[in-house]
Write an enzyme that holds these catalytic residues in place. Structure first.
Site, PDB file in Angstrom:
ATOM      1  CB  ALA A  17      12.639  -6.954   3.853  1.00 21.52           C
ATOM      2  CB  SER A  18      13.952  -1.988   6.264  1.00 23.74           C
ATOM      3  OG  SER A  18      13.209  -1.221   5.334  1.00 23.74           O
ATOM      4  CB  VAL A  62      20.980  -0.585   1.715  1.00 24.78           C
ATOM      5  CG1 VAL A  62      20.354   0.782   1.989  1.00 24.78           C
ATOM      6  CG2 VAL A  62      21.201  -1.352   3.005  1.00 24.78           C
ATOM      7  CB  SER A 139      -4.446  -1.019   0.254  1.00 19.46           C
ATOM      8  OG  SER A 139      -5.352  -0.368   1.123  1.00 19.46           O
ATOM      9  CE1 TYR A 153      -0.920   3.187   0.270  1.00 18.13           C
ATOM     10  CE2 TYR A 153      -3.164   2.884   1.047  1.00 18.13           C
ATOM     11  CZ  TYR A 153      -1.860   2.440   0.949  1.00 18.13           C
ATOM     12  OH  TYR A 153      -1.499   1.248   1.550  1.00 18.13           O
TER      13      TYR A 153
HETATM   14  N1  LIG Z   1      -0.077  -0.681   7.195  1.00 14.66           N
HETATM   15  C1  LIG Z   1      -1.239  -0.790   6.588  1.00 14.66           C
HETATM   16  O1  LIG Z   1      -2.292  -0.508   7.191  1.00 14.66           O
HETATM   17  C2  LIG Z   1      -1.335  -1.242   5.160  1.00 14.66           C
HETATM   18  C3  LIG Z   1      -2.593  -1.555   4.659  1.00 14.66           C
HETATM   19  C4  LIG Z   1      -2.721  -1.964   3.337  1.00 14.66           C
HETATM   20  C5  LIG Z   1      -1.611  -2.054   2.530  1.00 14.66           C
HETATM   21  N2  LIG Z   1      -0.387  -1.739   3.026  1.00 14.66           N
HETATM   22  C6  LIG Z   1       0.762  -1.819   2.109  1.00 14.66           C
HETATM   23  O2  LIG Z   1       1.730  -2.717   2.615  1.00 14.66           O
HETATM   24  C7  LIG Z   1       3.027  -2.324   2.188  1.00 14.66           C
HETATM   25  C8  LIG Z   1       3.951  -2.267   3.397  1.00 14.66           C
HETATM   26  O3  LIG Z   1       3.451  -1.292   4.290  1.00 14.66           O
HETATM   27  P1  LIG Z   1       3.836  -1.224   5.836  1.00 14.66           P
HETATM   28  O4  LIG Z   1       2.602  -0.914   6.574  1.00 14.66           O
HETATM   29  O5  LIG Z   1       4.660  -2.387   6.190  1.00 14.66           O
HETATM   30  O6  LIG Z   1       4.699   0.140   5.832  1.00 14.66           O
HETATM   31  P2  LIG Z   1       6.106   0.529   6.453  1.00 14.66           P
HETATM   32  O7  LIG Z   1       6.272  -0.123   7.776  1.00 14.66           O
HETATM   33  O8  LIG Z   1       6.166   2.001   6.346  1.00 14.66           O
HETATM   34  O9  LIG Z   1       7.133  -0.132   5.423  1.00 14.66           O
HETATM   35  C9  LIG Z   1       7.318   0.392   4.144  1.00 14.66           C
HETATM   36  C10 LIG Z   1       8.560  -0.188   3.533  1.00 14.66           C
HETATM   37  O10 LIG Z   1       8.804   0.442   2.264  1.00 14.66           O
HETATM   38  C11 LIG Z   1      10.131   0.869   2.220  1.00 14.66           C
HETATM   39  N3  LIG Z   1      10.279   2.059   1.382  1.00 14.66           N
HETATM   40  C12 LIG Z   1       9.562   3.203   1.435  1.00 14.66           C
HETATM   41  N4  LIG Z   1      10.037   4.104   0.556  1.00 14.66           N
HETATM   42  C13 LIG Z   1      11.085   3.508  -0.069  1.00 14.66           C
HETATM   43  C14 LIG Z   1      12.010   3.914  -1.060  1.00 14.66           C
HETATM   44  N5  LIG Z   1      11.978   5.150  -1.588  1.00 14.66           N
HETATM   45  N6  LIG Z   1      12.964   3.046  -1.468  1.00 14.66           N
HETATM   46  C15 LIG Z   1      13.043   1.803  -0.919  1.00 14.66           C
HETATM   47  N7  LIG Z   1      12.190   1.359   0.026  1.00 14.66           N
HETATM   48  C16 LIG Z   1      11.250   2.199   0.453  1.00 14.66           C
HETATM   49  C17 LIG Z   1      10.497   1.190   3.659  1.00 14.66           C
HETATM   50  O11 LIG Z   1      11.886   1.234   3.822  1.00 14.66           O
HETATM   51  P3  LIG Z   1      12.594   1.936   5.123  1.00 14.66           P
HETATM   52  O12 LIG Z   1      11.763   1.576   6.328  1.00 14.66           O
HETATM   53  O13 LIG Z   1      13.945   1.284   5.144  1.00 14.66           O
HETATM   54  O14 LIG Z   1      12.622   3.399   4.861  1.00 14.66           O
HETATM   55  C18 LIG Z   1       9.803   0.057   4.386  1.00 14.66           C
HETATM   56  O15 LIG Z   1      10.606  -1.089   4.379  1.00 14.66           O
HETATM   57  C19 LIG Z   1       2.860  -0.992   1.468  1.00 14.66           C
HETATM   58  O16 LIG Z   1       2.827  -1.202   0.076  1.00 14.66           O
HETATM   59  C20 LIG Z   1       1.509  -0.511   1.950  1.00 14.66           C
HETATM   60  O17 LIG Z   1       0.893   0.337   1.013  1.00 14.66           O
HETATM   61  C21 LIG Z   1      -0.223  -1.339   4.331  1.00 14.66           C
END
Ligand SMILES: NC(=O)c1ccc[n+]([C@@H]2O[C@H](COP(=O)([O-])OP(=O)(O)OC[C@H]3O[C@@H](n4cnc5c(N)ncnc54)[C@H](OP(=O)(O)O)[C@@H]3O)[C@@H](O)[C@H]2O)c1
Lengths: 249, 75
Positions: A17-18, A62, A139, A153
């Site tokens: 959620a961050s 956290v 995804s 991925y």
């Molecule tokens: N963006 C796209 O195009 C897309 C497309 C399809 C699917 N998705 C999926 O949607 C989901 C969210 O993606 P997003 O685009 O929102 O990415 P993002 O902005 O990078 O957010 C990822 C989140 O995961 C958390 N995270 C990563 N590693 C972690 C760890 N070791 N422990 C705890 N938390 C962790 C991050 O925490 P911090 O920020 O606090 O480090 C952040 O809150 C993912 O599963 C991704 O695969 C994204």
């Protein structure tokens, strides 16, 4: 008339959620009346989401899911839930012949094992109400549309898109629903971190492959809220594609 | 880190180029086999062999094989 789209009187756990999709989902869920339990890895970013939540009674924690005790701590801190959104996740972009065991293990751990183990423990400890809704972030690559460098991925997301069906089947007796959303490209930090792809390539990809252009975190959040709400009470085991038409071709 | 070795490593990633046909001054986009996949391959090779993380923009802003090597050297 009662509104089936509301999240009033629901308590929902949101990981990741961050940032990005997780953050947009948290903000929208709170607006729709839910009480939230949110987690993230970076404290300042999680606090930023937290201060933007409307309503009251929300909680935050956290956690770095690479730490061994993270899941135990999370499950212990939670009381009762009506929904889960597993948005924490990572991406990798390496051609197949260069993939490394260590990187593969890491992505499978964070994208697959962690959300499964969290859900398992919450169910075992009876912390999920009957009629709960669980939403995984798969995804487009999880349902067969892919791109260069997506080996690890897409393997992790393909596993998610497949396992939600088993979970939906087994959990139906408890009236718990399990679905995933399968977004196409959404410009978040995750995409910024895909350094092997140039900004020009992204522009070209958007123009050539996305009839409605790339998506926003809010557009994905809208679909997640629908799956969390009672409006989707007859939907389970579904991979909901949200991609601005990218998979039409 | 040596330019000659890098040119060799670069060439080894291609299936269809004649051995020793790639030089530091080769404009890599003119190689028939060049593609966005090859850009990812070169980035992954640099990581594996040189422990350096090149970006897609590093490749995009380069013209010759030597240009990529220069970017690699300063990282
Ligand atoms: N963006 C796209 O195009 C897309 C497309 C399809 C699917 N998705 C999926 O949607 C989901 C969210 O993606 P997003 O685009 O929102 O990415 P993002 O902005 O990078 O957010 C990822 C989140 O995961 C958390 N995270 C990563 N590693 C972690 C760890 N070791 N422990 C705890 N938390 C962790 C991050 O925490 P911090 O920020 O606090 O480090 C952040 O809150 C993912 O599963 C991704 O695969 C994204």
């Amino acid at each position: 008339m009662s509104n089936p789209f509301t999240l009033q009187n629901k308590t929902i756990l949101i990981t990741g959620a961050s940032s990005g999709i997780g953050r947009a989902t948290a903000i929208l869920c709170a607006e729709m009346g839910a009480t939230l339990f949110i987690t993230g890895r970076k404290e300042s970013k999680l606090n930023e989401t937290f201060t933007n939540l409307s309503g009251s009674g929300h909680q935050k924690l956290v956690l770095d899911f690479e730490n061994e005790d993270a899941i135990t701590r999370l499950v212990a801190a939670i009381d009762q839930l009506d929904g889960i959104v597993h948005s924490a996740g990572i991406v990798d972009n390496v051609p197949f012949q260069f993939i490394k065991q260590k990187a593969l293990d890491k992505i499978f751990n964070l994208n697959l094992n962690v959300p499964l183990m969290i859900t398992r423990d919450l169910i075992k400890k009876r912390k999920l109400h009957s009629k709960s809704s669980i939403v995984f972030l798969s995804s487009l690559v999880g349902v067969g549309k892919t791109y260069y460098g997506a080996t690890s991925y897409s393997a992790s997301k393909g596993a998610i898109s497949s396992v939600i069906k088993v979970m939906a089947l087994e959990m139906a007796t408890k009236k718990i629903r399990v679905n995933s959303v399968c977004p196409g490209m959404v410009l978040t930090e995750m995409v910024d971190n895909l350094e092997a792809i140039s900004s020009n390539q992204l522009k070209k990809d958007e123009k050539e492959n996305y009839p409605l252009g790339y998506g926003t975190p809010e557009q994905v959040a809208n679909a997640i809220v629908f799956l969390l709400s009672d409006a989707s009470s007859w939907i389970t085991g579904t991979n909901l594609v949200i991609d601005g038409g990218a998979s039409i071709h | 880190m040596e330019l000659a070795q890098f040119v060799k490593d670069f060439e080894l990633q291609f299936e269809e180029v004649e051995p020793n046909s790639i030089t530091p001054d080769t404009i890599f986009r003119d190689i028939d086999e060049w593609s966005s996949l090859m850009a990812l391959v070169i980035i992954a090779m640099a990581d594996e062999n040189y422990n350096v993380k090149l970006t897609g923009d590093d490749i995009r802003n380069s013209k010759t094989v030597k240009d990529i090597f220069e970017k690699l050297k300063v990282k």
